[in-house]
Write an enzyme that holds these catalytic residues in place. Structure first.
Site, PDB file in Angstrom:
ATOM      1  N   PHE A 107      -0.047   9.427   6.648  1.00 16.52           N
ATOM      2  CA  PHE A 107      -0.726   8.122   6.735  1.00 16.52           C
ATOM      3  C   PHE A 107       0.037   7.001   6.008  1.00 16.52           C
ATOM      4  CE2 PHE A 107      -4.322   8.894   3.311  1.00 16.52           C
ATOM      5  CZ  PHE A 107      -3.370   9.008   2.338  1.00 16.52           C
ATOM      6  N   GLU A 108      -0.461   5.807   6.187  1.00 20.65           N
ATOM      7  CA  GLU A 108       0.191   4.574   5.718  1.00 20.65           C
ATOM      8  C   GLU A 108       1.623   4.473   6.264  1.00 20.65           C
ATOM      9  OE1 GLU A 108      -2.900   3.889   2.319  1.00 20.65           O
ATOM     10  OE2 GLU A 108      -1.126   2.696   2.489  1.00 20.65           O
ATOM     11  N   GLY A 109       1.779   4.977   7.498  1.00 22.13           N
ATOM     12  CA  GLY A 109       3.102   5.047   8.121  1.00 22.13           C
ATOM     13  C   GLY A 109       3.684   6.423   7.880  1.00 22.13           C
TER      14      GLY A 109
ATOM     15  N   ALA B 137       0.827  -1.218   0.000  1.00 25.96           N
ATOM     16  CA  ALA B 137       0.000   0.000   0.000  1.00 25.96           C
ATOM     17  C   ALA B 137       0.857   1.261   0.000  1.00 25.96           C
ATOM     18  CB  ALA B 137      -0.927  -0.018   1.207  1.00 25.96           C
ATOM     19  N   ARG B 138       2.085   1.146   0.481  1.00 24.53           N
ATOM     20  CA  ARG B 138       2.939   2.348   0.493  1.00 24.53           C
ATOM     21  C   ARG B 138       3.310   2.765  -0.934  1.00 24.53           C
ATOM     22  NH1 ARG B 138       5.669   0.355   6.135  1.00 24.53           N
ATOM     23  NH2 ARG B 138       4.005   1.290   7.393  1.00 24.53           N
TER      24      ARG B 138
END
Ligand code: CAA
Length: 392
Positions: free
Chosen positions: A375-377, A255-256
């Protein structure tokens, strides 16, 4: 310097290029203005923008990488990444909403059984979008600190807890939820993942809490998702008990990349808007575009954009070749999102005072870009992932 799909993405099929033209025409007609109106007026967001999202799903824009045997077009990951950049160019919130299947379906596609995979493809191929329920108030960067729990009761699991900042919370057709099944083992081995293959109002005990009022990507709905004695069949468990954390991490790796390419959509739009503006805007008797200071700005913007895009493409290539890509995905997300924050801010700078005004397009891009560093880390987490892998 607009995106050139043949040059920037090598190896897209003719079918993909054809669909890209269709996506472009759809977004010009349906997304471009609606996204601006909806960003300014959340009441419109709830109606018109949701209609546009539903239409896009009917056209299959949520399902680019669903295999042909499961009713999708079977585009490669690289092709779906390129198509996502194109959608995000028109509105990053739209891109995130439509592409959330990449994140939400990830744990099932990585660790699920054949029945779960077939079911998730069935939902997506029928226009469904998913929701990945990991983050909690006490578990943001530290994904292992989640307090939600699930215990087995006969042939069911009972889930309790609360998730926050959940993309597509209110509008998903399915949910993948992480909860602790054995606290004594810690998150690494105590977390489990569950596939809830229904809309929220079909699941007793599951509800939406606060819907967030956000600074940017306002066309992506984000909310709390709450679980009060939610009973799911034991068959909802993805993989085995204790695999949840690793499934979440492996999913986030993929997803990153898509998060990064959505940010690149913002970069490209900001560069195009700024280029167009500086050709029209006359100061000191000449268009801004003839001024070397402005040209240097455009050059820096274009370099950062292309660096971010090519890192996303490189990480996608590694993923497609089944080569470890966790480090490169973190790099791609980090560089692309830093690029979008920089480029959108420079676009506002080039527009000058007009850039600060809501009736010009670039302030929205600057607001939309910020979340991609979070987001997403967060980008600090991406550096942690990259740094740990370097010294490992
Ligand atoms: N692939 C496979 N396994 C992995 C992995 C990966 N990428 N990363 C970690 N693991 C494994 C480790 O090998 C370890 O396994 P063992 O116990 O068998 O050794 C286990 O998972 C625990 O790993 P760590 O010790 O490294 O875990 P940690 O607690 O130090 O945390 C972290 C690692 C990278 C910081 C992680 O917490 C993290 O990624 N945090 C960020 C969370 C995040 O990205 N949230 C985003 C939510 S979704 C979102 O924002 C999207 C949206 O709404 C649109």
């Amino acid at each position: 310097m607009a995106m050139d799909p043949k040059k920037d993405y090598q190896g897209l099929s003719d079918e993909c290029l054809k669909v890209m033209s269709e996506v472009e025409a759809f977004c010009e007609k349906e997304v471009k203005q609606t996204a601006i109106d909806a960003d300014a007026n959340p009441e419109v967001q709830d109606k018109k923008m949701m209609e546009v999202i539903a239409k896009a799903c009917e056209l299959g824009y949520n399902a680019f990488d669903v295999p042909k045997e499961h009713g999708g077009p079977g585009f490669t990951k690289l092709e779906s990444v390129a198509l996502l950049e194109k959608m995000s160019y028109y509105d990053a919130g739209f891109g995130i909403t439509i592409s959330a299947n990449g994140l939400a379906a990830g744990p099932v596609l990585i660790g699920g059984n054949d029945a779960q995979k077939a079911r998730i493809y069935e939902i997506i191929a029928h226009g469904g979008i998913g929701s990945f329920c990991l983050t909690e108030p006490a578990a943001g960067c530290d994904a292992s600190a989640g307090q939600s729990v699930a215990y087995k009761d006969g042939d069911e699991y009972v889930i309790n807890g609360g998730k926050c900042f959940i993309t597509n919370g209110p509008l998903a057709s399915y949910y993948v939820v992480f909860a602790m099944t054995d606290k004594s083992k810690g998150a690494g081995k105590g977390y489990s993942a569950f596939f809830i293959d229904k809309k929220i109002d079909e699941v007793p005990g599951m509800s939406i809490g606060r819907i967030e009022n956000k600074m940017g990507i306002r066309n992506s709905q984000v909310s709390e998702v709450l679980f009060d004695n939610v009973r799911v069949p034991a068959s909802a468990l993805i993989g085995s008990e204790g695999q949840g954390f690793k499934l979440a991490m492996m999913t986030l790796d993929v997803a990153r990349i898509t998060c990064g390419i959505t940010a690149i959509g913002i970069c490209q739009r900001a560069l195009d808007e700024a280029t167009e503006y500086c050709k029209q805007r006359v100061q000191f008797g000449a268009p801004l575009s003839t001024n070397e200071v402005i040209q240097f700005k455009l050059a820096d913007m274009a370099m950062k954009l292309q660096a971010g895009r090519q890192l996303c493409i490189h990480a996608t290539d590694l993923y497609m070749q089944h080569v470890p890509f966790s480090t490169e995905a973190a790099m791609a997300k980090c560089v692309a999102s830093d690029a979008s924050a920089y480029i959108s801010s420079e676009a506002v700078q080039i527009f000058g005072g007009y850039g600060f005004m809501r009736n010009y397009p670039v302030e929205k891009l600057m607001r939309d870009s910020k979340i991609f560093q979070i987001f997403e880390g967060t980008n600090e987490i991406q550096r942690m992932v990259i740094g740990r892998n370097i010294v490992k």
